[in-house]
Design a protein around this motif. Structure first.
Motif, PDB file in Angstrom:
ATOM      1  N   ALA A  63      48.291  38.864  39.173  1.00 11.15           N
ATOM      2  CA  ALA A  63      47.690  37.956  39.924  1.00 11.15           C
ATOM      3  C   ALA A  63      46.063  38.245  38.995  1.00 11.15           C
ATOM      4  O   ALA A  63      45.786  36.947  38.310  1.00 11.15           O
ATOM      5  CB  ALA A  63      46.423  38.578  40.850  1.00 11.15           C
ATOM      6  N   LEU A  71      49.519  34.419  45.460  1.00  9.19           N
ATOM      7  CA  LEU A  71      50.242  35.186  44.452  1.00  9.19           C
ATOM      8  C   LEU A  71      51.506  34.337  43.969  1.00  9.19           C
ATOM      9  O   LEU A  71      51.567  33.570  43.059  1.00  9.19           O
ATOM     10  CB  LEU A  71      50.787  36.062  44.179  1.00  9.19           C
ATOM     11  N   ALA A 131      46.137  32.282  41.692  1.00  9.78           N
ATOM     12  CA  ALA A 131      45.948  33.531  41.092  1.00  9.78           C
ATOM     13  C   ALA A 131      44.294  34.555  41.318  1.00  9.78           C
ATOM     14  O   ALA A 131      44.603  35.041  41.845  1.00  9.78           O
ATOM     15  CB  ALA A 131      46.119  33.559  39.634  1.00  9.78           C
ATOM     16  N   ASP A 186      51.174  43.736  42.209  1.00 11.06           N
ATOM     17  CA  ASP A 186      50.657  41.973  42.665  1.00 11.06           C
ATOM     18  C   ASP A 186      49.472  42.237  41.959  1.00 11.06           C
ATOM     19  O   ASP A 186      48.721  41.401  41.262  1.00 11.06           O
ATOM     20  CB  ASP A 186      50.529  42.697  44.282  1.00 11.06           C
TER      21      ASP A 186
END
Length: 891
Positions: free
Chosen positions: A703, A668, A673, A699
């Protein structure tokens, strides 16, 4: 000394460096007779002006706890009094000079390190540890502990170990493999023989110097003249050490009977004390004059009151070549001689060696030896003493208790495989519920340490069910241990099942509520644990884990720091890596990545030292997190590969999830991504409840949005929002508002971003910078460049201070696109960034006012190494005193 040019050069270079104040260590290893001892002798001969300390391991006396350490340091015992008192007290205790207990084995290791430093205060020091595989394990542990921490003391340590020999494990030292001589050097060791005979002897010996000498010496006149048939020498496939021992045995049998008796007693003895050997030999009809034939034959080296065998194979042949009845008589004679000398522990072992069947009196003496070793943190020796006591015990229940004690100490010594083998010998069923509970804990230790944490939890639960009727006082601790193991497995259903067995206990009421739907009740139970801390390290650890789990990271850090301090002060060293791991997790949650890295490195060193493979895997995953934030791609890969190699096949769900989270965070940060989303979603599936994967949900959401897959963020966002509301922690609420800004309508995004930034106040600078970056990117897309620059500059400054380079690069790129200035900030051109992690930790403690000795005690370094780190750090920082150092760090 023939050949060995490279080996001699390496050793001589270490000695030369020591004269300049540097320290060095080598593990010299190879087969029997290959020349390891000769290299140590060469080092002693080249140690001009250096003090030399030497000890040799003896196979028959491996279980004498700290015997090797005592022998090594006998010439410098006067220096013990100049050590800091806790360290001096630890050495006096393990050397039998006081009856005090030792609460922390690390205090012994640190004392050894400081004593080595003191012994080298006036010039270089050379320590030679020969046949280390036959030294007692506690001595090896302490010496290698010190050896791995030598830096700038002017100490050289050489350990010689025979490859393939059973015995003490010597690990983590730079190796020097000693192999066979080449033909030219080998031929020089067998002069005066015809070429054909030389070739045959060299072929048989495979370059082994001792074999070359002994095989050529054993040739008959006819063979020396060259009359060798196909079978004149032993079969080349036979084991070389066996042939050498047979050769020595043949030479020993040519000695007079009385001389053989003296040699047998000397071989059975571990003290090297001529007085003890002669006193015991006298009981068997031999006297001092009977040493002369053995000395003339070159089997023994005598100096003053010390006796030493020319080669360990001579000792082995003298002992193993004697009939069993004679060996028993020698041990009995030594037991009597040592009893007169007041050496009760050695006496007990010799009585055990002389026993051929159950003997409760000797077993009781060995149990006292085990208790003595236990009180000195010599767990391997304590385990061996309990095991031998069990072997001499006729009563099945008493034997079971002693075997369980042996298994527990083996686990404490990091010998989990041996712990399992001892547990397998325990006679069942067990009548004593206390012994049954200890037996369950021993089995669970093996499962948790090397196999599956879920199985460990089941073993403990079953034991609680069985022993709870007769010993309800043990139920709570067994179930708490079980919950801890279930957390490692990441199995929420198992955690809830265990907790519901005794939900009235606050330490179990927390998981019962969290995983059973009563979050307010769980939070109330957490407050009870904090307000009225329960006794015991495990209860305090679980309190910290619950605080961390429910998002109160500051309180969790306070509890974790308290447990770490307790472990250091009270000598609960086996728990220290686990306590440090919890502290690392809290530091990471608070965005204190440098502190987390330093603690994780220390904890990993301790876990490896203790052979705690399970905890080491967790710590590698934790250490990968700050590395991921800093964008250290290769380091993250290495750490997570090593962690996953252990956790995946054993069902260590939390460890696997953390390792994959670190990988996802790296991806990330580097702008990949799609790859980040795959890793993070896989991490979330490794644990079986949303609460257990709550920290990685922000996260996952980011992402998914960056990968153009917002639909894959919806479940995570809903779960994050629900738990943030239920737990009521500002850090979680900030993350939830930030993520809502990402996936919600654009018209509501700014409200969420502003609220998140407010909630971040006083919390993690890293999380605040993440929010500012996303807010700034959103503002720039709306062409609000002035507002965007403010947020992106704040994000860049925060990432720079934290060393989060990939994130800083993204913030800098966005800031440039918004028309802002993107020059370097304090973190990149500041002096602190040029220090090594160890230098940073030393500097941090020095700035806080700690002395070199105090820093050394905390970081397991010698005071001279601490001084060396400061000597190197001061010029890098542009300071010349601790006062300036404190001012610099404060600014």
């Amino acid at each position: 000394m023939r050949g060995r040019y490279a080996e001699r050069e390496r050793i001589e270079r270490l000695l030369a460096d020591a004269r300049q104040g540097a320290s060095g260590v080598l593990l010299v290893h190879g087969e029997a007779g290959i020349g390891k001892t000769a290299l140590l002798d060469h080092a002693a001969g080249q140690a001009h002006g250096a003090r030399v300390l030497r000890v040799e391991g003896i196979e028959s006396e491996m279980e004498m706890a700290f015997g090797g350490l005592h022998q090594l340091f006998l010439p410098v015992m006067d220096l013990v009094d100049v050590l800091p008192e806790p360290q001096a007290a630890a050495l006096r205790s393990v050397f039998g000079l006081s009856s005090d207990c030792v609460r922390d084995r690390f205090s012994i290791g640190l004392a050894v390190l400081t004593l080595l430093s003191e012994a080298a205060a006036d010039g270089p020091l050379l320590c030679l540890v020969d046949d280390a595989q036959w030294l007692d394990q506690p001595s090896v542990d302490m010496l290698t502990f010190a050896a791995r921490r030598l830096r700038a003391e002017g100490v050289v340590m050489l350990f010689a170990v025979r490859d393939g020999a059973p015995g003490a494990a010597v690990k983590g030292l730079p190796p020097l493999l000693v192999e066979g001589l080449d033909r030219a050097d080998a031929a020089e060791l067998v002069p005066g023989l015809p070429p054909y005979v030389v070739d045959r002897v060299i072929e048989e010996a495979r370059g082994n110097p001792l074999a070359l000498i002994e095989l050529s010496a054993a040739l008959t006149p006819a063979q020396r003249a060259g009359r060798l048939g196909p079978s004149a020498l032993p079969d080349a496939a036979a084991g070389l050490p066996v042939r050498l021992q047979d050769g020595f045995l043949e030479q020993l049998r040519r000695l007079p009977e009385a001389a053989q008796v003296v040699l047998l007693v000397a071989a059975a003895d571990d003290t090297g004390d001529l007085t003890v050997v002669l006193r015991a030999a006298g009981r068997l009809g031999s006297a001092v004059e009977d040493l002369e034939p053995a000395e003339r034959a070159g089997f023994l080296l005598l100096s003053g009151q010390a006796l030493r065998f020319r080669h360990p194979l001579v000792r082995y042949a003298a002992y193993q070549g004697a009939p069993l009845a004679r060996r028993i008589a020698a041990h009995r004679a030594l037991a009597e001689a040592l009893g007169e000398a007041g050496q009760a522990h050695r006496r007990a072992w010799h009585l055990a060696a002389a026993s051929t069947g159950p003997d409760e009196k000797v077993a009781e003496e060995l149990e006292r030896v085990a208790e003595w070793a236990d009180s000195r943190q010599a767990m391997a020796s304590a385990s061996a003493a309990y095991e031998r006591a069990a072997q001499l015990t006729a009563d099945p229940q008493v034997r079971a208790r002693r075997l369980v004690s042996a298994a527990q100490r083996a686990a404490d010594a990091g010998q989990d495989e041996r712990c399992g083998a001892l547990a397998d010998q325990v006679p069942l069923p067990l009548e004593d519920p206390g012994v049954a509970a200890s037996f369950a804990r021993a089995r669970a230790v093996v499962e948790l340490g090397y196999r599956r944490p879920g199985t460990a939890a089941r073993i403990l639960v079953d034991s609680a069910d069985l022993t709870g009727v007769e010993r309800p006082d043990m139920t709570g601790s067994l179930l708490t241990d079980a919950v801890h193991a279930a957390f490692s497995a990441g199995d929420a259903a198992l955690i809830e099942e265990i907790a519901l067995r005794s939900p009235a206990l606050p330490v179990l009421a927390v998981p019962a509520g969290l995983f059973g739907g009563d979050v307010p009740g769980a939070l109330e139970a957490v407050r009870t644990l904090v307000d009225a801390p329960a006794d015991g390290v495990m209860n305090r650890l679980m309190t910290g884990i619950y605080l961390q789990l429910t998002g109160d990271h500051a309180a969790a850090r306070e509890v974790a720091a308290g447990v770490v301090a307790h472990c250091r002060e009270q000598g609960v060293s086996g728990w220290l890596p686990t306590a440090l791991h919890l502290l690392v997790q809290t530091e990471l949650s608070l965005g204190r990545h440098d502190e987390a890295s330093a603690r994780a490195v220390e904890a990993l060193q301790l876990a490896e030292y203790y052979d705690l493979a399970h905890r080491a895997a967790h710590l590698r995953a934790a250490l990968a997190m700050p590395a991921a934030v800093r964008g250290e791609e290769e380091r993250v890969r290495t750490l997570t590969d090593e962690a996953l190699e252990y956790t995946r096949p054993r069902g260590v769900g939390r460890g696997t999830a953390d390792a994959l989270w670190a990988r996802g965070l790296l991806e990330l940060g580097l702008g990949r991504a799609e790859a980040a989303l795959e890793q993070l979603e896989t991490a979330g599936r490794e644990v079986t409840h949303p609460l257990l994967c709550l920290p990685l949900l922000p996260d996952v959401i980011e992402a998914a949005v960056r990968a153009g897959r917002p639909e894959r963020a919806s479940d995570a966002a809903r779960s994050l929002g629900e738990w943030a509301t239920g737990l009521g922690q500002s850090g979680l609420a900030a993350s939830a508002r930030r993520c809502q800004a990402l996936i919600g309508p654009d018209g509501e995004a700014e409200e969420h971003f502003v609220a998140a930034l407010t909630l971040h106040e006083g919390g993690s600078e890293y999380d605040r910078a993440r929010t500012a970056l996303l807010y700034g990117e959103w503002l720039r897309r709306l062409r609000r460049h002035i507002d965007a620059r403010e947020q992106l500059r704040a994000a860049l400054d925060g990432f720079e201070r934290l060393g989060a380079r990939p994130w800083a690069d993204r913030a800098r790129t966005e800031l440039g696109a918004a028309g802002g200035e993107t020059g370097l900030t304090a973190r990149e051109d500041g002096p602190i960034s040029v220090l090594s992690p160890q230098e940073r930790e030393v500097v941090r403690l020095a700035a806080a006012g700690a002395s070199n000795r105090e820093i050394g005690a905390q970081l397991f370094l010698s005071p001279r190494t601490v001084g060396h780190h400061l000597y190197r750090a001061f010029p890098k920082l542009g300071v010349s005193s601790r006062t300036e150092l404190a001012d610099l760090l404060a600014s």
